[in-house]
Scaffold this active site. Structure first.
Site, mmCIF file in Angstrom:
data_model
loop_
_atom_site.group_PDB
_atom_site.id
_atom_site.type_symbol
_atom_site.label_atom_id
_atom_site.label_comp_id
_atom_site.label_asym_id
_atom_site.label_seq_id
_atom_site.Cartn_x
_atom_site.Cartn_y
_atom_site.Cartn_z
ATOM 1 N N GLY A 62 32.906 33.758 30.533
ATOM 2 C CA GLY A 62 33.957 34.652 30.501
ATOM 3 C C GLY A 62 35.013 34.029 29.996
ATOM 4 O O GLY A 62 35.282 32.764 29.678
ATOM 5 N N GLN A 63 36.180 34.387 30.372
ATOM 6 C CA GLN A 63 37.606 33.828 29.860
ATOM 7 C C GLN A 63 37.967 32.307 30.557
ATOM 8 O O GLN A 63 38.293 31.597 29.924
ATOM 9 C CB GLN A 63 38.871 34.802 30.191
ATOM 10 C CG GLN A 63 40.167 34.274 29.554
ATOM 11 C CD GLN A 63 41.290 35.158 30.270
ATOM 12 O OE1 GLN A 63 40.967 36.110 30.839
ATOM 13 N NE2 GLN A 63 42.540 35.000 29.334
ATOM 14 N N LEU A 64 37.518 32.054 31.552
ATOM 15 C CA LEU A 64 37.777 31.048 32.463
ATOM 16 C C LEU A 64 36.807 29.863 32.606
ATOM 17 O O LEU A 64 36.987 29.042 32.867
ATOM 18 C CB LEU A 64 38.573 31.373 34.100
ATOM 19 C CG LEU A 64 39.813 32.531 33.881
ATOM 20 C CD1 LEU A 64 40.028 32.687 35.255
ATOM 21 C CD2 LEU A 64 40.750 31.692 33.229
ATOM 22 N N ILE A 86 24.371 35.149 32.037
ATOM 23 C CA ILE A 86 23.186 35.517 31.826
ATOM 24 C C ILE A 86 23.024 35.757 30.164
ATOM 25 O O ILE A 86 22.145 36.310 29.596
ATOM 26 C CB ILE A 86 23.004 37.088 32.250
ATOM 27 C CG1 ILE A 86 24.265 37.952 32.028
ATOM 28 C CG2 ILE A 86 23.002 36.981 34.007
ATOM 29 C CD1 ILE A 86 24.155 39.481 32.466
ATOM 30 N N TYR A 192 37.572 47.651 40.460
ATOM 31 C CA TYR A 192 37.553 46.443 40.310
ATOM 32 C C TYR A 192 38.520 45.829 41.621
ATOM 33 O O TYR A 192 38.092 44.840 41.984
ATOM 34 C CB TYR A 192 38.429 45.937 39.073
ATOM 35 C CG TYR A 192 38.489 44.545 38.886
ATOM 36 C CD1 TYR A 192 37.630 43.592 38.969
ATOM 37 C CD2 TYR A 192 39.999 44.235 38.626
ATOM 38 C CE1 TYR A 192 38.048 42.380 38.793
ATOM 39 C CE2 TYR A 192 40.170 42.841 38.453
ATOM 40 C CZ TYR A 192 39.204 41.852 38.370
ATOM 41 O OH TYR A 192 39.543 40.482 38.157
ATOM 42 N N LYS A 196 37.443 43.512 45.047
ATOM 43 C CA LYS A 196 38.230 42.122 45.307
ATOM 44 C C LYS A 196 38.783 42.313 46.546
ATOM 45 O O LYS A 196 38.693 41.169 47.145
ATOM 46 C CB LYS A 196 39.409 41.819 44.067
ATOM 47 C CG LYS A 196 38.739 41.606 42.568
ATOM 48 C CD LYS A 196 37.800 40.172 42.855
ATOM 49 C CE LYS A 196 37.309 39.813 41.495
ATOM 50 N NZ LYS A 196 36.518 38.640 41.829
#
Length: 370
Positions: A62-64, A86, A192, A196
């Protein structure tokens, strides 16, 4: 007497003895029934117990994830940080350090990875983000909630230090917005955000109930130059840089006056490392806000136009994304992070824009040279 009843009694008895006794009973219980999860209090390995932690990053593409792996490998050594996902990684990611397949919904696979690689820290980046989650609520529930439960149980069983990021999306329309404090009403209206809040509360429960070294940061919108966003409401603030350099025009799907908290990726990754390394006794909380800068699309365009005066912006507001953004904070109050473990951001809006434009322009020049 049923087997599981015997095991429960053994766990209760072992809880007063050495940790290894508790873990042997837990392992036995899992061998009888994979749905029965029993924990004694854990005693996570600290940095003082070993030269370097062994780190697993889930959702690493992902982005991070790639950026954090690079930072951690510089700190702890290339082979001490395992990136996982994955999906098949790009060649440069595959050759820059250990990469393995890891599905957080496959409990057995995840547990084997932790055991076989002697993992001591787990960074859990696997998630379905806000915009994508609203389009596929079932997937978001499975990944963000069921996957989290697997992570929590494995981290507790094996005494890991567990980092799970949270988000500005954990707040809702009834939360204070400017700034949002760490402790306030949280009633998010996206799956989402709900997932969280669930992660924050479950992590803190496992910390108090089982001694899990759970750590959580509420990230603002993260802006990066060399990694693509993953379907979040603040994605425009990354996409606009690439469009500005390549085409000179951009269509924004949020109103021009939508103010949201943002952070350059280097600040975010450094905050994550500093928080992971912070002594447990210095943490008065297990979930912290971190803040850097806040701006609107209009503010960002004006700053970009200082370097690219020909940039043209149009607005085509997406009602779903706008409704999400309108329920999020304009800024985060992060005094506790600054006090407890010394958090301090380095990039304001002007420095962020200058740095991202430099990275993108340099990257394009290198691409053209080849």
């Amino acid at each position: 007497m049923p087997v599981m009843q015997l095991l429960r009694g053994a766990v209760k008895h072992a809880g007063s003895g050495p940790r290894c006794s508790v873990q042997r009973v837990i392992s036995a219980a899992r061998g009888v029934s994979s749905s029965s999860r029993h924990f004694g209090r854990t005693h996570p390995q600290s940095c003082a117990d070993a030269d370097h932690p062994k780190v697993l990053i889930t959702g690493g593409l992902g982005q991070l994830g790639v950026g954090l792996a690079k930072l951690l490998r510089r700190r702890f050594g290339k082979n001490n940080v395992i990136l996982s996902d994955i999906r098949k990684p790009p060649n440069h990611v595959y050759h820059n350090g250990p990469f393995i397949f890891s599905d957080i919904l496959d409990y057995k696979n995840l547990r084997e990875i932790v055991v076989n690689n002697n993992i001591s820290w787990l960074v859990h980046y696997s998630a379905v983000l806000s915009a994508v989650g609203e389009n596929n609520v079932a997937l978001a529930k499975e990944v963000n909630i069921t996957g989290l439960h697997n992570i929590l149980d494995i981290a507790t069983e094996h005494g890991l230090r567990l980092f799970v990021p949270s988000t500005i999306g954990a707040f809702g329309p009834s939360s204070p917005r400017d700034p949002a404090p760490e402790l306030c009403v949280q009633r998010p209206r996206t799956i989402y955000g709900v997932s969280k809040v669930h992660a924050e509360l479950m992590g803190e429960y496992y910390h108090h109930r089982y001694g899990l070294d759970f750590r959580c940061l509420r990230y603002p919108g993260i802006i990066s130059a060399d990694s693509q966003p993953g379907g979040g409401t603040t994605d425009y603030a990354v996409q606009i840089f690439h469009a500005a350099v390549k085409t000179g025009c951009f269509e924004c799907n949020l109103r021009s006056d939508t103010r949201l908290p943002m952070m350059y990726i280097d600040d975010c990754l450094r905050a994550t490392l500093e928080f992971l390394e912070a002594p447990a006794e210095s943490l008065l909380s297990r979930t912290y806000n971190i803040n850097a800068t806040s701006f609107t699309p209009h503010d960002l365009v004006r700053e970009l136009q200082k370097a690219l005066p020909g940039l043209k912006i149009t607005y085509n507001v997406d009602p779903v994304l706008q409704a999400i953004a309108d329920g999020w904070p304009m800024a985060l109050e992060d005094g506790a992070a600054r006090r407890d473990w010394g958090w301090k951001h380095e990039y304001d809006l002007s420095e962020l824009v200058r740095t991202v434009l430099t990275h993108i322009s340099t990257g394009n020049q290198l691409a053209q040279a080849y």
